[in-house]
Enzyme design. Structure first.
Site, PDB file in Angstrom:
ATOM      1  N   GLY A   1       0.985  -1.507  -0.094  1.00 43.75           N
ATOM      2  CA  GLY A   1      -0.082  -0.067   0.112  1.00 43.75           C
ATOM      3  C   GLY A   1       0.632   1.232   0.033  1.00 43.75           C
ATOM      4  O   GLY A   1       0.288   2.408  -0.331  1.00 43.75           O
TER       5      GLY A   1
ATOM      6  N   ALA B   1       6.221   9.835  -8.488  1.00 45.72           N
ATOM      7  CA  ALA B   1       6.921   9.412  -9.638  1.00 45.72           C
ATOM      8  C   ALA B   1       8.036  10.220  -9.975  1.00 45.72           C
ATOM      9  O   ALA B   1       9.151   9.818 -10.384  1.00 45.72           O
ATOM     10  CB  ALA B   1       6.071   9.369 -10.676  1.00 45.72           C
TER      11      ALA B   1
ATOM     12  N   GLY C   1      11.266  12.234  -8.964  1.00 43.25           N
ATOM     13  CA  GLY C   1      12.110  12.491  -7.784  1.00 43.25           C
ATOM     14  C   GLY C   1      13.330  13.167  -8.300  1.00 43.25           C
ATOM     15  O   GLY C   1      13.700  13.384  -9.481  1.00 43.25           O
ATOM     16  N   LEU C   2      14.346  13.779  -7.182  1.00 44.81           N
ATOM     17  CA  LEU C   2      15.455  14.333  -7.435  1.00 44.81           C
ATOM     18  C   LEU C   2      16.618  13.152  -7.596  1.00 44.81           C
ATOM     19  O   LEU C   2      16.878  12.656  -6.559  1.00 44.81           O
ATOM     20  CB  LEU C   2      15.710  15.227  -6.319  1.00 44.81           C
ATOM     21  N   GLY C   3      17.264  13.213  -8.700  1.00 43.12           N
ATOM     22  CA  GLY C   3      18.448  12.313  -8.821  1.00 43.12           C
ATOM     23  C   GLY C   3      19.801  12.992  -8.023  1.00 43.12           C
ATOM     24  O   GLY C   3      19.714  14.345  -8.060  1.00 43.12           O
TER      25      GLY C   3
ATOM     26  N   ASP D   1      16.504  10.427  -4.805  1.00 40.65           N
ATOM     27  CA  ASP D   1      17.482   8.987  -5.281  1.00 40.65           C
ATOM     28  C   ASP D   1      18.906   9.151  -4.828  1.00 40.65           C
ATOM     29  O   ASP D   1      19.495  10.276  -5.364  1.00 40.65           O
ATOM     30  CB  ASP D   1      17.122   8.762  -6.475  1.00 40.65           C
TER      31      ASP D   1
ATOM     32  N   TYR E   1      27.825   7.571  -5.041  1.00 39.50           N
ATOM     33  CA  TYR E   1      27.842   8.841  -5.518  1.00 39.50           C
ATOM     34  C   TYR E   1      28.725   9.947  -4.878  1.00 39.50           C
ATOM     35  O   TYR E   1      29.092  10.899  -5.390  1.00 39.50           O
ATOM     36  CB  TYR E   1      26.346   9.597  -5.749  1.00 39.50           C
TER      37      TYR E   1
ATOM     38  N   LYS F   1      21.311   2.878  -2.747  1.00 38.04           N
ATOM     39  CA  LYS F   1      21.702   1.640  -3.418  1.00 38.04           C
ATOM     40  C   LYS F   1      23.290   1.041  -2.820  1.00 38.04           C
ATOM     41  O   LYS F   1      23.885   1.801  -2.510  1.00 38.04           O
ATOM     42  CB  LYS F   1      22.182   1.949  -4.823  1.00 38.04           C
TER      43      LYS F   1
ATOM     44  N   HIS G   1      23.026  -2.026  -6.730  1.00 33.34           N
ATOM     45  CA  HIS G   1      23.158  -1.168  -7.822  1.00 33.34           C
ATOM     46  C   HIS G   1      23.320  -1.711  -9.180  1.00 33.34           C
ATOM     47  O   HIS G   1      22.731  -1.031 -10.280  1.00 33.34           O
ATOM     48  CB  HIS G   1      24.375  -0.032  -7.398  1.00 33.34           C
TER      49      HIS G   1
END
Ligand code: A2P
Length: 315
Positions: A9, A14, A16-18, A43, A48, A77, A110
């Site tokens: 639920g 949909a 998002g900020l990368g 995200d 990174y 990730k 990843h």
């Protein structure tokens, strides 16, 4: 804005900020701007190299109390050097510490590629571990444990082909809840989307704008530009939108999540406004014709003579 639904639920915005390629010195501000302008989905990833800086933004914004932790979806990730069973949960705990969070909404493997534990990015064949040495199911079973322990709410994968998904799913009752892959009009991934939809796997589109800021070493000399594509620009003009907004809307309208990266205030705000446009049937048809099966992030950097990885995407 559309939301992606999960079996329990839970819902994820949909758009998002990368944060891939976001500089350490810029990403704290970028995440704060995003959260203060309606983004509820960020995200991240250990590799990174900026999760501590993203974490500073979370601490400040959630600390003020106007935006609540539970109202924001945070993904991270597991990097390829922590696939061994003893390394998965410690790597996740480091990410949680860096992000200053006590749980993640979504944690992904990843890549279906394993490195030796001391390797950040491989330079030679010996830097890798084969999937015989560290099978994906070994890593996945730890992801399942992390979920059972409440460290993450949902688990999934990234950069998995249909074949890799099938292999993993044959070995487990815990189907990945997400597959995050490169996806844009030049790489529409129709077969993968169909497979994922059939098995209840949500999909997130990365590099939706063509990732023009990725390292030169990852670029092909003559690669096509998505943002300059004439069809995208024509449709943008028709709707009074920017080309970036059309690319983001296209992914959202197809029912995937999409994570455009920006550290620029104007573009961060512009990108979330994409949800307000609507592409018509003609637009969708014209964009469908742009599927050149072109990858910006082709995974070739993991395919070295003497290692066991070849043709990671099976295409
Ligand atoms: P910047 O961070 O300066 O905004 P992708 O999400 O495909 O990896 O693409 C990220 C690249 O696209 C970055 O160079 C980013 O630059 C740029 N970008 C982000 N949003 C837009 C936009 N709306 N229009 C044009 N370029 C954008």
């Amino acid at each position: 804005m559309k939301k992606l639904k999960f079996k329990n639920g839970d819902e994820m915005d949909a758009i998002g900020l990368g944060t891939w390629k976001s500089e350490k010195g810029e990403v704290t501000k970028a995440v704060k701007i995003a959260l203060n302008n309606g983004y509820k989905h960020i995200d991240c990833a250990a590799t990174y190299g900026n999760e501590a800086e993203v974490g500073e933004a979370f601490k400040e914004v959630f600390g003020k109390g106007e935006i609540k932790r539970e109202d924001v979806w945070v993904t991270s990730k597991l990097w390829n050097n922590a696939h061994k069973k003893e390394d998965v949960i410690p790597a996740l705990k480091q990410t949680l510490k860096d992000l200053q969070l006590d749980y993640l909404d979504l944690y992904l493997i990843h890549w279906p590629v394993a490195f030796k534990p001391d390797v950040g990015f491989p330079e030679k064949a010996e830097d890798f571990l084969s999937l015989e040495e560290v099978p994906l199911i070994e890593t996945w079973n730890e992801m399942v444990k992390a979920k059972e322990q409440g460290l993450v709410k949902h688990i999934g994968v990234s950069n998995f082909s249909i074949e890799k998904l099938e292999e993993l799913m044959a070995d487990t009752d815990h189907t990945p809840e997400m597959n995050q892959v490169e996806l844009h009009p030049y790489l529409q991934q129709n077969k993968l989307l169909e497979f994922c939809s059939k098995h209840g796997i949500n999909v997130t589109a990365y590099s939706p704008l063509g990732s023009g800021d990725r390292p030169e070493a990852m670029k092909a000399a003559d690669e096509p530009s998505l943002l300059e594509n004439p069809v995208i620009n024509k449709i943008a003009k028709k709707h009074g939108a920017s080309p970036g907004q059309i690319l983001i809307k296209w992914s959202e309208q197809r029912g995937t999540a999409v994570i455009p990266k920006s550290t620029n205030e104007k573009r961060i705000k512009e990108n979330i406004m994409s949800a307000g446009y609507q592409l018509d049937e003609d637009d969708m048809k014209e964009i469908a014709d742009l599927d050149y099966h072109f990858r910006y992030v082709n995974g070739k950097f993991f395919e070295m003579e003497g290692n066991s990885y070849e043709n990671i995407y099976n295409d």
